[in-house]
Design a protein around this motif. Structure first.
Motif, PDB file in Angstrom:
ATOM      1  N   LEU A 122      19.754  25.697  21.222  1.00  0.00           N
ATOM      2  CA  LEU A 122      20.884  26.765  21.372  1.00  0.00           C
ATOM      3  C   LEU A 122      21.434  27.226  22.651  1.00  0.00           C
ATOM      4  CD1 LEU A 122      19.345  29.093  18.550  1.00  0.00           C
ATOM      5  CD2 LEU A 122      21.235  27.989  18.437  1.00  0.00           C
ATOM      6  N   LEU A 123      20.632  27.227  23.479  1.00  0.00           N
ATOM      7  CA  LEU A 123      20.675  27.286  24.995  1.00  0.00           C
ATOM      8  C   LEU A 123      21.355  26.174  25.533  1.00  0.00           C
ATOM      9  CD1 LEU A 123      17.394  28.938  26.489  1.00  0.00           C
ATOM     10  CD2 LEU A 123      19.509  30.191  25.897  1.00  0.00           C
ATOM     11  N   MET A 124      21.351  25.026  25.135  1.00  0.00           N
ATOM     12  CA  MET A 124      21.776  23.849  25.609  1.00  0.00           C
ATOM     13  C   MET A 124      23.302  23.848  25.185  1.00  0.00           C
ATOM     14  SD  MET A 124      19.974  21.698  27.801  1.00  0.00           S
ATOM     15  CE  MET A 124      20.540  20.048  27.497  1.00  0.00           C
ATOM     16  N   ASP A 125      23.375  24.259  23.929  1.00  0.00           N
ATOM     17  CA  ASP A 125      24.698  23.991  23.136  1.00  0.00           C
ATOM     18  C   ASP A 125      25.497  25.210  23.280  1.00  0.00           C
ATOM     19  OD1 ASP A 125      24.032  21.516  22.366  1.00  0.00           O
ATOM     20  OD2 ASP A 125      23.391  22.493  20.219  1.00  0.00           O
ATOM     21  N   GLY A 126      24.941  26.567  23.573  1.00  0.00           N
ATOM     22  CA  GLY A 126      25.739  27.562  23.747  1.00  0.00           C
ATOM     23  C   GLY A 126      25.938  28.462  24.854  1.00  0.00           C
ATOM     24  N   LEU A 127      24.998  28.059  25.666  1.00  0.00           N
ATOM     25  CA  LEU A 127      24.969  28.918  27.025  1.00  0.00           C
ATOM     26  C   LEU A 127      25.821  28.089  28.043  1.00  0.00           C
ATOM     27  CD1 LEU A 127      24.161  31.110  28.799  1.00  0.00           C
ATOM     28  CD2 LEU A 127      21.983  29.977  29.317  1.00  0.00           C
ATOM     29  N   PRO A 128      27.100  28.525  28.330  1.00  0.00           N
ATOM     30  CA  PRO A 128      27.743  27.507  29.595  1.00  0.00           C
ATOM     31  C   PRO A 128      27.052  27.329  30.570  1.00  0.00           C
ATOM     32  CG  PRO A 128      29.206  29.375  28.557  1.00  0.00           C
ATOM     33  CD  PRO A 128      27.761  29.807  28.058  1.00  0.00           C
ATOM     34  N   GLY A 129      27.076  25.969  30.837  1.00  0.00           N
ATOM     35  CA  GLY A 129      26.366  25.590  32.289  1.00  0.00           C
ATOM     36  C   GLY A 129      24.871  25.387  32.313  1.00  0.00           C
ATOM     37  N   PHE A 130      24.259  25.810  31.150  1.00  0.00           N
ATOM     38  CA  PHE A 130      22.640  25.621  31.053  1.00  0.00           C
ATOM     39  C   PHE A 130      22.446  24.259  31.161  1.00  0.00           C
ATOM     40  CE2 PHE A 130      18.884  25.363  28.827  1.00  0.00           C
ATOM     41  CZ  PHE A 130      17.904  25.885  29.458  1.00  0.00           C
ATOM     42  N   GLY A 131      23.151  23.258  30.495  1.00  0.00           N
ATOM     43  CA  GLY A 131      22.524  22.033  30.520  1.00  0.00           C
ATOM     44  C   GLY A 131      22.795  21.432  31.840  1.00  0.00           C
ATOM     45  N   ARG A 132      23.753  21.467  32.465  1.00  0.00           N
ATOM     46  CA  ARG A 132      23.911  20.887  33.742  1.00  0.00           C
ATOM     47  C   ARG A 132      22.996  21.591  34.747  1.00  0.00           C
ATOM     48  NH1 ARG A 132      29.297  21.644  32.081  1.00  0.00           N
ATOM     49  NH2 ARG A 132      29.454  23.595  33.249  1.00  0.00           N
ATOM     50  N   ALA A 133      22.803  22.781  34.680  1.00  0.00           N
ATOM     51  CA  ALA A 133      21.766  23.415  35.801  1.00  0.00           C
ATOM     52  C   ALA A 133      20.346  23.058  35.584  1.00  0.00           C
ATOM     53  CB  ALA A 133      22.080  25.234  35.633  1.00  0.00           C
ATOM     54  N   LEU A 134      20.029  22.814  34.407  1.00  0.00           N
ATOM     55  CA  LEU A 134      18.814  22.370  34.034  1.00  0.00           C
ATOM     56  C   LEU A 134      18.583  20.877  34.318  1.00  0.00           C
ATOM     57  CD1 LEU A 134      15.849  23.258  32.509  1.00  0.00           C
ATOM     58  CD2 LEU A 134      16.994  22.326  30.477  1.00  0.00           C
ATOM     59  N   MET A 135      19.388  20.009  34.197  1.00  0.00           N
ATOM     60  CA  MET A 135      19.285  18.675  34.638  1.00  0.00           C
ATOM     61  C   MET A 135      19.346  18.430  35.999  1.00  0.00           C
ATOM     62  SD  MET A 135      19.063  16.809  31.840  1.00  0.00           S
ATOM     63  CE  MET A 135      17.919  18.315  31.369  1.00  0.00           C
ATOM     64  N   ARG A 136      20.068  19.381  36.803  1.00  0.00           N
ATOM     65  CA  ARG A 136      20.144  19.378  38.465  1.00  0.00           C
ATOM     66  C   ARG A 136      18.757  19.750  38.865  1.00  0.00           C
ATOM     67  NH1 ARG A 136      24.495  21.554  38.891  1.00  0.00           N
ATOM     68  NH2 ARG A 136      23.776  23.667  38.637  1.00  0.00           N
ATOM     69  N   GLU A 137      18.135  20.718  38.203  1.00  0.00           N
ATOM     70  CA  GLU A 137      16.890  21.158  38.793  1.00  0.00           C
ATOM     71  C   GLU A 137      15.789  20.279  38.473  1.00  0.00           C
ATOM     72  OE1 GLU A 137      13.692  23.723  39.814  1.00  0.00           O
ATOM     73  OE2 GLU A 137      15.978  23.886  40.281  1.00  0.00           O
ATOM     74  N   PHE A 138      15.672  19.608  37.481  1.00  0.00           N
ATOM     75  CA  PHE A 138      14.582  18.607  37.397  1.00  0.00           C
ATOM     76  C   PHE A 138      14.957  17.373  37.802  1.00  0.00           C
ATOM     77  CE2 PHE A 138      13.156  21.790  34.389  1.00  0.00           C
ATOM     78  CZ  PHE A 138      11.752  21.601  34.431  1.00  0.00           C
ATOM     79  N   ALA A 139      16.148  17.109  38.141  1.00  0.00           N
ATOM     80  CA  ALA A 139      16.542  15.933  39.048  1.00  0.00           C
ATOM     81  C   ALA A 139      16.026  16.153  40.415  1.00  0.00           C
ATOM     82  CB  ALA A 139      17.785  15.346  39.016  1.00  0.00           C
ATOM     83  N   GLN A 140      16.219  17.257  40.835  1.00  0.00           N
ATOM     84  CA  GLN A 140      15.815  17.662  42.159  1.00  0.00           C
ATOM     85  C   GLN A 140      14.167  17.542  42.269  1.00  0.00           C
ATOM     86  OE1 GLN A 140      17.493  21.363  43.037  1.00  0.00           O
ATOM     87  NE2 GLN A 140      19.512  20.674  43.564  1.00  0.00           N
ATOM     88  N   ARG A 141      13.613  17.870  41.324  1.00  0.00           N
ATOM     89  CA  ARG A 141      11.987  17.936  41.099  1.00  0.00           C
ATOM     90  C   ARG A 141      11.769  16.391  41.012  1.00  0.00           C
ATOM     91  NH1 ARG A 141       9.998  22.427  37.167  1.00  0.00           N
ATOM     92  NH2 ARG A 141      11.154  24.169  37.751  1.00  0.00           N
ATOM     93  N   HIS A 142      12.383  15.539  40.388  1.00  0.00           N
ATOM     94  CA  HIS A 142      12.074  14.255  40.429  1.00  0.00           C
ATOM     95  C   HIS A 142      12.285  13.630  41.523  1.00  0.00           C
ATOM     96  CE1 HIS A 142      11.513  10.209  38.698  1.00  0.00           C
ATOM     97  NE2 HIS A 142      12.787   9.758  39.051  1.00  0.00           N
ATOM     98  N   ASP A 143      13.158  13.751  42.373  1.00  0.00           N
ATOM     99  CA  ASP A 143      13.544  13.183  43.834  1.00  0.00           C
ATOM    100  C   ASP A 143      12.261  13.629  44.620  1.00  0.00           C
ATOM    101  OD1 ASP A 143      15.347  11.777  45.731  1.00  0.00           O
ATOM    102  OD2 ASP A 143      15.010  14.008  46.718  1.00  0.00           O
ATOM    103  N   GLY A 144      12.055  14.784  44.510  1.00  0.00           N
ATOM    104  CA  GLY A 144      10.952  15.467  45.434  1.00  0.00           C
ATOM    105  C   GLY A 144       9.758  14.567  44.980  1.00  0.00           C
ATOM    106  N   ALA A 145       9.478  14.364  43.754  1.00  0.00           N
ATOM    107  CA  ALA A 145       8.026  13.875  43.310  1.00  0.00           C
ATOM    108  C   ALA A 145       7.927  12.119  43.907  1.00  0.00           C
ATOM    109  CB  ALA A 145       7.932  13.819  42.104  1.00  0.00           C
ATOM    110  N   LEU A 146       9.249  11.645  43.646  1.00  0.00           N
ATOM    111  CA  LEU A 146       9.319  10.274  44.365  1.00  0.00           C
ATOM    112  C   LEU A 146       9.388  10.214  45.834  1.00  0.00           C
ATOM    113  CD1 LEU A 146      12.429   8.748  42.492  1.00  0.00           C
ATOM    114  CD2 LEU A 146      10.091   8.531  41.957  1.00  0.00           C
ATOM    115  N   ARG A 147       9.765  11.145  46.540  1.00  0.00           N
ATOM    116  CA  ARG A 147       9.307  11.248  47.965  1.00  0.00           C
ATOM    117  C   ARG A 147       7.971  11.280  48.364  1.00  0.00           C
ATOM    118  NH1 ARG A 147      14.212  11.645  50.986  1.00  0.00           N
ATOM    119  NH2 ARG A 147      16.116  12.054  49.820  1.00  0.00           N
ATOM    120  N   LEU A 148       7.285  12.316  47.660  1.00  0.00           N
ATOM    121  CA  LEU A 148       6.013  12.606  48.027  1.00  0.00           C
ATOM    122  C   LEU A 148       5.197  11.114  47.661  1.00  0.00           C
ATOM    123  CD1 LEU A 148       5.331  16.130  46.584  1.00  0.00           C
ATOM    124  CD2 LEU A 148       5.171  15.474  48.838  1.00  0.00           C
ATOM    125  N   LEU A 149       5.495  10.343  46.390  1.00  0.00           N
ATOM    126  CA  LEU A 149       4.807   9.159  46.232  1.00  0.00           C
ATOM    127  C   LEU A 149       5.254   8.184  47.446  1.00  0.00           C
ATOM    128  CD1 LEU A 149       3.403   7.452  44.157  1.00  0.00           C
ATOM    129  CD2 LEU A 149       5.553   6.854  43.187  1.00  0.00           C
TER     130      LEU A 149
END
Length: 228
Positions: A122-149
């Motif tokens: 419901l948040l993904m479908d109904g809250l404007p911008g939530f999906g993009r913000a969530l994907m951006r946050e976890f993409a940044q975390r993934h990039d940070g994890a790769l840099r640490l590796l």
């Protein structure tokens, strides 16, 4: 104690300050999602979910702190992160429909917001911008994890630890607002730094002492103060 609506808004606002949470569309989406969310209290040492268990929800820390850690076949346990207040976690396994690659255990008495699948959708479908913000946050975390590796395989201990501090400051939301003197308190532990950098606690302790002697940081209760 804050209500469920207040907790959800605080969690989203802390992670995604760009979201317009004061609009009618946001109020409708949050209201629809709330019945599919709940607050869960955890006593110290209690397990929120186990390594290898199905991922049933998206989680956010409302109060307290959880250790996100994984165990090896020899019984050794490595802490990936100490998830503090307003930290979101569990998305990768939850969104991908995969078993969790780590366990979440209360490091101290904690309260967690559990966002069930229907609430998440419901948040993904109904809250404007939530999906993009969530994907951006976890993409940044993934990039940070790769840099640490990468650092753990190719870089020196000093480089690994500097990168781990940067990761915690910029991607994990552990840095508090700068003090009047420009210093910044970063909430972390030697054990967490050791786990992130792939080093022993003794190496971390020696490095922190050297950096303190150079006036670059100051170990304090509950974290590290980064000096200007």
């Amino acid at each position: 104690m804050p209500g469920l609506d207040t907790c959800l808004r605080a969690l989203l606002g802390a992670n995604f300050p760009e979201l317009p949470l004061d609009t009618a569309a946001a109020a409708a989406a949050l209201g629809a999602a709330l019945p599919h969310c709940r607050l869960k209290r955890l006593s110290p040492g209690a397990t929120l979910f186990a390594q290898g268990a199905p991922a049933a929800a998206l989680y956010g820390v409302i109060d307290g702190e959880l250790a996100l850690r994984f165990g090896a076949v020899d019984g050794a346990v490595s802490t990936i992160e100490l998830a503090a207040r307003h930290r979101l976690f569990g998305l990768a396994a939850f969104a991908g429909g995969m078993p969790s690659s780590y366990e979440a255990v209360a490091h101290r008495a904690s309260q967690v917001l559990v966002i069930g699948r229907a609430g998440y959708e419901l948040l993904m479908d109904g809250l404007p911008g939530f999906g993009r913000a969530l994907m951006r946050e976890f993409a940044q975390r993934h990039d940070g994890a790769l840099r640490l590796l990468q650092a753990s395989r190719l870089q020196s201990a000093s480089e690994r630890l500097s990168l781990a501090l940067t990761h915690l400051r910029d991607h994990a939301g552990r840095a508090e607002a700068p003090a009047p003197d420009g210093s910044v308190l970063l909430r972390t532990t030697q054990a967490e730094l050791a786990a992130l950098a792939g080093l022993s606690r003794q190496t971390v302790n020696e490095w922190l002492q050297r950096m303190a002697a150079q006036g670059r940081l100051q170990p304090v209760y509950g974290g590290i103060r980064l000096l200007t």
